[in-house]
Design an enzyme around this catalytic site. Structure first.
Site, PDB file in Angstrom:
ATOM      1  N   LYS A 195     -33.134   1.198  38.404  1.00  0.00           N
ATOM      2  CA  LYS A 195     -33.794   0.022  38.984  1.00  0.00           C
ATOM      3  C   LYS A 195     -34.471   0.350  40.310  1.00  0.00           C
ATOM      4  O   LYS A 195     -35.636   0.025  40.520  1.00  0.00           O
ATOM      5  CB  LYS A 195     -32.787  -1.118  39.218  1.00  0.00           C
ATOM      6  CG  LYS A 195     -32.082  -1.605  37.976  1.00  0.00           C
ATOM      7  CD  LYS A 195     -31.241  -2.846  38.268  1.00  0.00           C
ATOM      8  CE  LYS A 195     -30.078  -2.603  39.207  1.00  0.00           C
ATOM      9  NZ  LYS A 195     -28.979  -1.800  38.613  1.00  0.00           N
ATOM     10  N   ARG A 269     -26.275 -11.139  40.920  1.00  0.00           N
ATOM     11  CA  ARG A 269     -25.246 -10.368  40.247  1.00  0.00           C
ATOM     12  C   ARG A 269     -24.336 -11.233  39.387  1.00  0.00           C
ATOM     13  O   ARG A 269     -23.555 -10.721  38.599  1.00  0.00           O
ATOM     14  CB  ARG A 269     -24.365  -9.698  41.297  1.00  0.00           C
ATOM     15  CG  ARG A 269     -24.611  -8.225  41.452  1.00  0.00           C
ATOM     16  CD  ARG A 269     -23.663  -7.684  42.511  1.00  0.00           C
ATOM     17  NE  ARG A 269     -24.389  -6.785  43.389  1.00  0.00           N
ATOM     18  CZ  ARG A 269     -24.640  -5.516  43.117  1.00  0.00           C
ATOM     19  NH1 ARG A 269     -24.225  -4.984  42.007  1.00  0.00           N
ATOM     20  NH2 ARG A 269     -25.320  -4.770  43.947  1.00  0.00           N
ATOM     21  N   ARG A 308     -25.666  11.872  40.021  1.00  0.00           N
ATOM     22  CA  ARG A 308     -25.979  11.276  41.322  1.00  0.00           C
ATOM     23  C   ARG A 308     -24.808  11.477  42.283  1.00  0.00           C
ATOM     24  O   ARG A 308     -25.007  11.769  43.450  1.00  0.00           O
ATOM     25  CB  ARG A 308     -26.270   9.789  41.127  1.00  0.00           C
ATOM     26  CG  ARG A 308     -26.921   9.144  42.306  1.00  0.00           C
ATOM     27  CD  ARG A 308     -27.664   7.899  41.887  1.00  0.00           C
ATOM     28  NE  ARG A 308     -26.801   6.730  41.864  1.00  0.00           N
ATOM     29  CZ  ARG A 308     -27.189   5.512  41.501  1.00  0.00           C
ATOM     30  NH1 ARG A 308     -28.443   5.311  41.112  1.00  0.00           N
ATOM     31  NH2 ARG A 308     -26.378   4.504  41.509  1.00  0.00           N
ATOM     32  N   ARG A 314     -20.688  11.814  46.770  1.00  0.00           N
ATOM     33  CA  ARG A 314     -19.757  10.687  46.815  1.00  0.00           C
ATOM     34  C   ARG A 314     -18.546  11.008  45.959  1.00  0.00           C
ATOM     35  O   ARG A 314     -18.641  11.116  44.745  1.00  0.00           O
ATOM     36  CB  ARG A 314     -20.428   9.400  46.348  1.00  0.00           C
ATOM     37  CG  ARG A 314     -21.253   8.764  47.449  1.00  0.00           C
ATOM     38  CD  ARG A 314     -21.565   7.335  47.109  1.00  0.00           C
ATOM     39  NE  ARG A 314     -22.733   7.236  46.250  1.00  0.00           N
ATOM     40  CZ  ARG A 314     -23.103   6.104  45.666  1.00  0.00           C
ATOM     41  NH1 ARG A 314     -22.400   5.006  45.826  1.00  0.00           N
ATOM     42  NH2 ARG A 314     -24.182   6.067  44.930  1.00  0.00           N
ATOM     43  N   ARG A 325     -17.017   0.358  37.177  1.00  0.00           N
ATOM     44  CA  ARG A 325     -18.218  -0.358  37.636  1.00  0.00           C
ATOM     45  C   ARG A 325     -19.004  -0.929  36.461  1.00  0.00           C
ATOM     46  O   ARG A 325     -19.547  -2.029  36.528  1.00  0.00           O
ATOM     47  CB  ARG A 325     -19.112   0.585  38.452  1.00  0.00           C
ATOM     48  CG  ARG A 325     -18.673   0.703  39.906  1.00  0.00           C
ATOM     49  CD  ARG A 325     -19.403   1.812  40.620  1.00  0.00           C
ATOM     50  NE  ARG A 325     -20.814   1.542  40.826  1.00  0.00           N
ATOM     51  CZ  ARG A 325     -21.701   2.492  41.152  1.00  0.00           C
ATOM     52  NH1 ARG A 325     -21.326   3.744  41.293  1.00  0.00           N
ATOM     53  NH2 ARG A 325     -22.963   2.169  41.349  1.00  0.00           N
TER      54      ARG A 325
END
Ligand code: IMP
Ligand code: MG
Length: 375
Positions: A195, A269, A308, A314, A325
């Site tokens: 996105k 959301r 990613r 991370r 998630r």
């Protein structure tokens, strides 16, 4: 009625003669009630109020005196609040009298504030404000407007005394500035769907404004704005930022008249937020035109997010947290699709492929969307 051109801008029909006449006679009635048996000194604020005042005068059946006050707001790139008196009123004409100020329109309230502070110095027995049009969303002052003919959204209007650079005052109806709107849409999809990448490209290509709630929070926090400080307190505790704060931040962005169109990323959301957003947009006379969902199969998402995670370093991006998630997304966020589907605004784009390919698909869908008439 058809659209008209004044100077460099196009205006479209907005409020017809009938509605204006009703608002004027309702004001005349309200003021008659307020007057009781006493004569009213009407202060006609020039130039804009000349037609309104003349029509109101014809409806007003009790004793009335008319005085004329002329002000000019300095023109700059922004409303500076710098208002100058061009034609003043003698104190004798007002002192000890019941006064009603007749305004054509109250926008920020800057002009009115100046009028009120000047006129109260002249010690009227009482002073009230009557305005034909009022823009509650633009109004920045605290003092009450006593008599309002009609509330209107934050649009620029002309006609019936109101001008755009001195033209348009003689139009018998109200016209409003035609906005050069592109499209307001939600770019939707699970985490890892691309996105952000796509939204940034589209934003640049089409000149739209990109609203990514995460970036928005970070900017507010970085700039230490009042909203940023509030948001920070929640984020530090590991809590979600409450909807009210997010909404206030969005409100600020969509109120900017220079915005041609919006891309939402990461908001709404939840269905509750979608309902909030619809309401918020309607308040600004806007509407969400579409929800465009990027469709990417789950195994691709997990792969992309793991990649990613590696590059961004991370540590929490292991397969398990990613799965969690995605579960959250399915449970809470996915129902937003259906919400817009019901409104006939749902579009889906295959999100697998090169950035350029996916982008082309998105642009094709965007140009196929027939934009609704902005309410
Ligand atoms: P203020 O922002 O309330 O001080 O409004 C200042 C003045 O701007 C008004 O008295 C009008 O002369 C002008 N104005 C505000 N909104 C409009 C509009 O929509 N059309 C034309 N003039 C407007
Ligand atoms: Mg004016």
């Amino acid at each position: 009625m058809e659209s008209i051109q004044l100077h460099d801008k196009t205006f479209e029909p907005y409020i017809d003669k009938d509605k204006i006449a009703k608002a004027v006679s309702s004001l005349a009635n309200q003021i008659e009630k307020y007057a009781g048996n006493e004569p009213i000194v009407f202060i006609v604020v020039l130039k804009g109020s000349f037609i309104f005042a003349a029509d109101l005068a014809k409806q007003y059946t009790k004793d009335a005196v008319f005085e004329f006050y002329r002000l000019k707001s300095y023109e700059g790139t922004q409303t500076s609040g710098d208002v100058k008196i061009l034609v003043d009123i003698d104190t004798d004409l007002i002192k000890g009298k019941k006064v009603v100020v007749l305004e054509d329109i109250v926008d920020t309230g800057n002009t009115l504030e100046k009028i009120m502070s000047e006129l109260t110095k002249k010690q009227p027995a009482d002073i009230k404000i009557a305005t034909l049009f009022f823009k509650p969303n633009a109004y920045k002052k605290d003092f009450p407007i006593d008599f309002v003919g009609m509330e209107i959204p934050n649009a620029f209007i002309v006609g019936y005394g109101l001008d755009y650079d001195e033209l348009g005052r003689n139009l018998p109806e109200i016209y409003r500035l035609k906005k050069e709107k592109m499209i307001d849409f939600i770019l939707f999809g699970p985490p890892g769907a691309g996105k952000g990448t796509q939204a940034k490209i589209i934003k640049d290509k089409l000149g739209l404004t990109y609203i990514a709630t995460g970036d928005m929070f970070r900017n507010h926090i970085k700039n230490e704005t009042p909203l940023g400080k509030k948001a920070k307190a929640y984020i530090q505790k590991g809590d979600l930022v409450p909807d009210e704060i997010t909404i206030d931040m969005i409100k600020e962005i969509i109120s900017d008249p220079e915005v041609k169109g919006l891309i939402f990323d990461g908001f709404p959301r939840t269905v509750k937020q979608a309902e909030f957003l619809d309401k918020l947009m309607a308040e600004k006379d806007l509407i969400i035109d579409a929800l465009i969902a990027l469709d990417v199969p789950e195994e691709h998402l997990v792969k992309r997010l793991l990649e990613r995670g590696k590059t961004s370093g991370r540590s929490d991006d292991n397969e398990e947290t990613i799965k969690h998630r995605l579960q959250q997304y399915h449970a809470k966020t996915e129902p937003v699709k259906e919400y817009y589907q019901k409104q006939g605004k749902y579009y889906e784009v295959n999100g697998v492929g090169s950035i350029e390919d996916v982008n082309q698909r998105l642009l094709d869908v965007i140009s196929s969307i027939k934009l609704r008439e902005k309410a």
